[in-house]
Design an enzyme around this catalytic site. Structure first.
Site, mmCIF file in Angstrom:
data_model
loop_
_atom_site.group_PDB
_atom_site.id
_atom_site.type_symbol
_atom_site.label_atom_id
_atom_site.label_comp_id
_atom_site.label_asym_id
_atom_site.label_seq_id
_atom_site.Cartn_x
_atom_site.Cartn_y
_atom_site.Cartn_z
ATOM 1 N N ASN A 14 0.874 -1.181 0.000
ATOM 2 C CA ASN A 14 0.000 0.000 0.000
ATOM 3 C C ASN A 14 0.904 1.221 0.000
ATOM 4 O OD1 ASN A 14 -1.798 2.054 0.449
ATOM 5 N ND2 ASN A 14 -2.261 1.487 2.569
ATOM 6 N N TRP A 15 1.024 1.830 -1.162
ATOM 7 C CA TRP A 15 1.931 2.982 -1.279
ATOM 8 C C TRP A 15 1.341 4.241 -0.655
ATOM 9 C CZ3 TRP A 15 5.144 3.517 -6.442
ATOM 10 C CH2 TRP A 15 6.052 2.467 -6.520
ATOM 11 N N LYS A 16 0.086 4.218 -0.282
ATOM 12 C CA LYS A 16 -0.594 5.398 0.259
ATOM 13 C C LYS A 16 -0.376 6.589 -0.701
ATOM 14 C CE LYS A 16 0.288 3.537 4.795
ATOM 15 N NZ LYS A 16 -0.071 3.656 6.172
ATOM 16 N N HIS A 100 -9.678 1.152 4.690
ATOM 17 C CA HIS A 100 -8.406 1.350 5.399
ATOM 18 C C HIS A 100 -8.653 2.292 6.581
ATOM 19 C CE1 HIS A 100 -4.287 2.536 6.273
ATOM 20 N NE2 HIS A 100 -3.918 1.436 5.612
ATOM 21 N N GLU A 102 -7.056 4.680 7.637
ATOM 22 C CA GLU A 102 -6.823 6.102 7.344
ATOM 23 C C GLU A 102 -8.033 6.725 6.669
ATOM 24 O OE1 GLU A 102 -3.016 5.642 5.405
ATOM 25 O OE2 GLU A 102 -2.156 5.037 7.327
ATOM 26 N N GLU A 175 -5.700 -4.978 10.559
ATOM 27 C CA GLU A 175 -4.683 -3.948 10.770
ATOM 28 C C GLU A 175 -5.014 -3.161 12.039
ATOM 29 O OE1 GLU A 175 -2.621 -2.903 6.808
ATOM 30 O OE2 GLU A 175 -4.287 -1.532 7.097
ATOM 31 N N GLY A 181 2.186 2.209 10.733
ATOM 32 C CA GLY A 181 3.186 3.273 10.602
ATOM 33 C C GLY A 181 3.857 3.654 11.911
ATOM 34 N N SER A 220 3.097 -2.208 10.380
ATOM 35 C CA SER A 220 4.543 -2.229 10.622
ATOM 36 C C SER A 220 5.206 -3.555 10.245
ATOM 37 C CB SER A 220 4.850 -1.858 12.078
ATOM 38 O OG SER A 220 4.409 -0.541 12.344
ATOM 39 N N GLY A 241 2.573 -1.273 4.297
ATOM 40 C CA GLY A 241 2.555 0.150 3.926
ATOM 41 C C GLY A 241 3.955 0.656 3.648
ATOM 42 N N GLY A 242 4.531 1.355 4.627
ATOM 43 C CA GLY A 242 5.819 2.027 4.450
ATOM 44 C C GLY A 242 6.902 1.155 3.815
HETATM 45 C C1 PEP Z 1 -0.984 0.129 5.846
HETATM 46 O O1 PEP Z 1 -0.980 1.289 5.466
HETATM 47 O O2 PEP Z 1 -1.888 -0.631 5.474
HETATM 48 C C2 PEP Z 1 0.096 -0.318 6.730
HETATM 49 C C3 PEP Z 1 0.025 -1.506 7.239
HETATM 50 O O3 PEP Z 1 1.113 0.568 6.945
HETATM 51 P P1 PEP Z 1 2.548 0.244 7.625
HETATM 52 O O4 PEP Z 1 3.041 -1.056 7.061
HETATM 53 O O5 PEP Z 1 3.410 1.389 7.239
HETATM 54 O O6 PEP Z 1 2.323 0.133 9.104
#
Ligand code: PEP
Length: 247
Positions: A14-16, A100, A102, A175, A181, A220, A241-242
């Protein structure tokens, strides 16, 4: 009920709101890396909507599938700035993330205040357009601390999924909001308890389809903890994500 065949894991990035055209070269590196190893997982990258068409044109085929990060619940109409499921599909997407945290987050904290009912409409729109959905659920830190995790996740799951779900078109991503994050990850026992609870709820509601649905863990995930997390019972892949910004 029949015992499901081994579930093929899915690793989805997930590049956001990160990345322009130049960053797609990272996916060439990923593609080259995948070719060197025997990798028994499906791989998808959910890039910003502006990049889906270009990613689809990179001809990675089923090796790296492209996805969107959200879609509107309506087919079309006066929704300035929004993107429909059919538009994502038309640009080449195979997947879409819905619900999500967010986007579920309150508007006053920078989110979009999306309810599970709204998420359900998006899943229906994705199904209609022929996209597969990654449906996110997860508790806030305060809910974890008050012992409400299973209740919160159970309600999100119940309300976000329509009755017409199959293992082919729906993937669940657990999640925990406090793990996204933040560098924090729940313990193996905590993840195992929630994934077991989700599996039971899916099987009760959807029978064999629920037993075969993939349940991803997200929050994470990084190279140093991925193997341990993927080994937990009922963890059938990861939403990353990141760390997905680097091949
Ligand atoms: C996400 O945005 O779905 C996520 C899991 O982010 P991260 O891996 O950065 O915690």
């Amino acid at each position: 009920m029949s015992v499901p065949k081994k579930i093929k894991p899915l690793v989805a990035g997930n590049w956001k709101m990160n990345g322009t055209g130049a960053d797609l070269r990272e996916l060439r590196r990923l593609h080259a890396g995948l070719a060197k190893h025997k990798f028994g997982c499906d791989v998808a990258v959910c890039v910003p909507a502006t990049l889906i068409h270009r990613l689809s044109g990179m001809k990675f085929g089923a090796k790296i599938m492209s996805g969107g990060q959200d879609c509107h619940g309506a087919e079309k109409g006066a929704h300035t700035g929004d993107v429909s499921a059919e538009m994502l599909k038309d640009a080449g997407a195979k997947w879409v993330i819905v619900g999500h945290s967010e986007r579920r987050a309150e508007v006053k904290s920078g989110g979009h205040g999306e309810t599970s009912k709204k998420v359900r409409d998006k899943v229906l729109a994705a199904q209609k357009a022929g996209l597969r959905s990654i449906v996110c659920v997860g508790e806030l830190l305060a809910e974890r601390k008050s012992g409400d995790t299973l209740k919160v996740v159970g309600a999100q799951l119940r309300q976000s999924l329509p009755d017409t779900c199959s293992a082919a078109d729906i993937v669940i991503a657990y999640e925990p909001v406090w793990a996204i994050g933040s560098g924090l990850t729940p313990s193996v026992e905590q993840i195992s308890a929630v994934h077991g609870h989700i599996r039971k709820a899916l099987t009760r509601r959807f029978g064999d389809a629920g037993a075969a649905m993939r349940i991803l863990y997200g929050g994470s995930v990084k190279p140093s903890n991925a193997a341990e997390l993927m080994a937990i019972a009922n963890v059938n892949g990861a939403l990353v994500g990141g760390a997905s910004l680097k091949a």
